[in-house]
Design a protein around this motif. Structure first.
Motif, PDB file in Angstrom:
ATOM      1  N   LYS A 209       1.020  -1.243  -0.084  1.00 29.43           N
ATOM      2  CA  LYS A 209      -0.232  -0.009   0.152  1.00 29.43           C
ATOM      3  C   LYS A 209       1.267   1.345   0.122  1.00 29.43           C
ATOM      4  N   LYS A 210       2.055   1.500   0.523  1.00 32.45           N
ATOM      5  CA  LYS A 210       2.776   2.304   0.262  1.00 32.45           C
ATOM      6  C   LYS A 210       3.733   2.630  -0.999  1.00 32.45           C
ATOM      7  N   TYR A 211       4.807   1.520  -0.705  1.00 35.10           N
ATOM      8  CA  TYR A 211       5.757   1.142  -1.603  1.00 35.10           C
ATOM      9  C   TYR A 211       5.171   0.622  -2.942  1.00 35.10           C
ATOM     10  N   PRO A 212       5.743   1.315  -3.615  1.00 34.87           N
ATOM     11  CA  PRO A 212       6.227  -0.138  -5.487  1.00 34.87           C
ATOM     12  C   PRO A 212       6.207  -1.606  -5.074  1.00 34.87           C
ATOM     13  N   ALA A 213       5.553  -2.131  -5.596  1.00 36.03           N
ATOM     14  CA  ALA A 213       6.174  -3.754  -5.671  1.00 36.03           C
ATOM     15  C   ALA A 213       7.117  -3.723  -7.866  1.00 36.03           C
ATOM     16  N   ARG A 214       7.297  -4.345  -7.655  1.00 32.20           N
ATOM     17  CA  ARG A 214       9.080  -3.901  -8.661  1.00 32.20           C
ATOM     18  C   ARG A 214       8.387  -5.126  -9.723  1.00 32.20           C
ATOM     19  N   GLN A 215       9.149  -6.205  -8.785  1.00 33.16           N
ATOM     20  CA  GLN A 215       8.737  -7.880 -10.113  1.00 33.16           C
ATOM     21  C   GLN A 215       6.904  -8.250 -10.288  1.00 33.16           C
ATOM     22  N   THR A 216       7.366  -8.866 -11.139  1.00 32.07           N
ATOM     23  CA  THR A 216       5.540  -8.801 -11.314  1.00 32.07           C
ATOM     24  C   THR A 216       5.602 -10.054 -11.290  1.00 32.07           C
TER      25      THR A 216
END
Length: 445
Positions: A209-216
């Protein structure tokens, strides 16, 4: 088949600076716009490479990328001479100028994902350069990373360097920082472990919710297909979104693996029990038994793990079958982590030695020992087929130290990025480096 793991450490570039561009990387953000010491940073990294090579570990150098990235600046509307471009960018968009001067390529764990020949369908070593499309300052690294990998691993009968995945959110790929390989030995068939933070095509999947998830997940699956991996020996696991929001921007900040050992924090994965069981099943299929070294939150809170980069360490196999854990000084300086590590090496488990390095310049910019290296498992024939000029030796170490002393400043501040002389110095340094490493034409400057 006989094989060794080579660690390709990123050589810190002459414009090393603290721009704090990586939202979600707490260490990077905390040191934004402070003064950096490129000379010290490069020498610290070289000392680590030299020491590990002297201990018998296979060690090589990954050259830095060209900086500043004038191509990016001109594409974004800054024109005129190189000096004009720098002056205009500094005046009108200093953050974009900082992106063009990003020091992040030093962390070669993000350069690519690598699968050894024992795992791939065609018996070659496969590389996929990471697109790193989550951040502007990293989004063009794949251009030089691909060029560099193809220069070093040029023999198509042994190596395949793929183009990066499409640079769109669905295929956000951060490379080996979210990938680990397990096997009974480096030359044996292994299990490849991909950790993702987000699922593009399933909005109900957990996400931070706060920081981006970079790997999908989609990116990890695509890399596995490109490398021709056996689905029965490939495991995908979701990272815990709560720890991403605590500054764990890559899996290698909360877990590290080597051989049949996984050293991890109990909050690393969204479903810890299922993740460990999936790895046990897959490793059992290749005749290996997972040794999971679990660190409980009560022993080391996530905040201490992030502050010390306990898990952003290297696990290295020693000739006696035990493992050494390569850690930064910060692990000794953190009371909880230091206490835990003392018990770890004395506890009779697979990890029985600590190797400590001063990597303060890299740590302040947001990367520890694991960030600095790309792991490449090579058979004897493959090692002989790659470019030999990047293998760390005493002679190369001496050459590179002298080169750093000639070309690197001992202080770079944000205002220095507008200095056209810094850009000239960087270009001259890299031109000489291509001669030292025997890689003419490596850069398109």
């Amino acid at each position: 088949m006989n094989a060794r793991e080579f660690n390709f450490d990123g050589l810190v570039g002459p414009s090393h600076n603290y721009a704090g561009l990586s939202f979600g990387n707490v260490a990077s953000f905390n040191n934004v716009r402070s003064a950096a010491n490129p000379r010290q940073a490069a020498l610290q990294g070289l000392a680590k490479m030299r020491e590990l090579a002297a201990r018998g570990f296979a060690q090589a150098v990954m050259p830095p990328q060209g900086r500043p990235n004038f191509r990016l600046l001109r594409r974004l509307g800054f024109s005129g001479s190189d000096a004009d471009v720098l002056a205009h960018a500094y005046r009108e968009a200093p953050v974009i100028l900082a992106c063009a001067y990003s020091a992040a390529p030093m962390w070669t764990a993000n350069a690519a994902t690598v699968s050894p020949s024992a795992d791939s369908h065609d018996g070659r070593v496969h590389f996929t350069a990471a697109n790193l499309n989550n951040k502007l300052h990293r989004s063009e690294e794949h251009v030089q990373a691909t060029r560099t990998l193809r220069a070093i691993f040029h023999d198509g009968s042994h190596f395949m360097v793929h183009d990066p995945l499409p640079p769109v959110p669905a295929f956000g790929d951060e490379g080996a920082a979210n990938h680990t390989r397990f096997a009974s030995s480096y030359g044996a068939a292994g299990v490849e472990f991909f950790v993702y933070g987000r699922v593009e095509f399933d909005p109900a999947a957990p996400s931070p919710k706060k920081y981006p998830a970079r790997q999908t997940l989609e990116a990890s699956q695509a890399v596995a297909r490109l490398h021709g991996l056996d689905p029965a020996r490939t495991v995908f696991a979701a990272q815990n979104p709560d720890v991403i929001d605590q500054g764990v921007f890559h899996n290698d900040v909360i877990a590290v693996g080597n051989g049949n050992v996984l050293f991890y924090h109990d909050q690393a994965f969204f479903d810890e029990a299922e993740t460990i069981e999936a790895l046990r099943r897959s490793l059992g299929g290749v005749g290996a038994e997972l040794q999971a070294v679990r660190v409980a939150s009560g022993q080391v809170p996530v905040a201490d793990a992030v502050a010390s980069y306990l898990f952003n360490s290297q696990l290295l196999s020693k000739p006696d079958g035990r493992m050494a854990l390569v850690v930064p000084h910060e692990c000794r300086e953190n009371a909880a982590v230091s206490r835990y590590l003392a018990g770890l090496v004395a506890g009779g488990g697979p990890i029985d030695e600590l190797v400590e390095f001063d990597l303060r310049q890299s740590m302040r910019n947001g990367g520890g020992p694991a960030c600095l290296r790309l792991r490449v498992v090579l058979t004897d024939d493959q090692a002989a087929a790659m470019h030999q000029g990047v293998i760390m030796t005493e002679a190369l170490y001496a050459q590179l130290v002298a080169w750093v002393e000639r070309h690197y400043r001992d202080r770079v501040e944000p205002k220095d990025l507008a200095d056209p002389q810094l850009a000239i110095e960087c270009a001259a340094a890299l031109e000489e480096l291509t001669r030292i490493l025997g890689l003419p034409g490596l850069y398109d400057l």
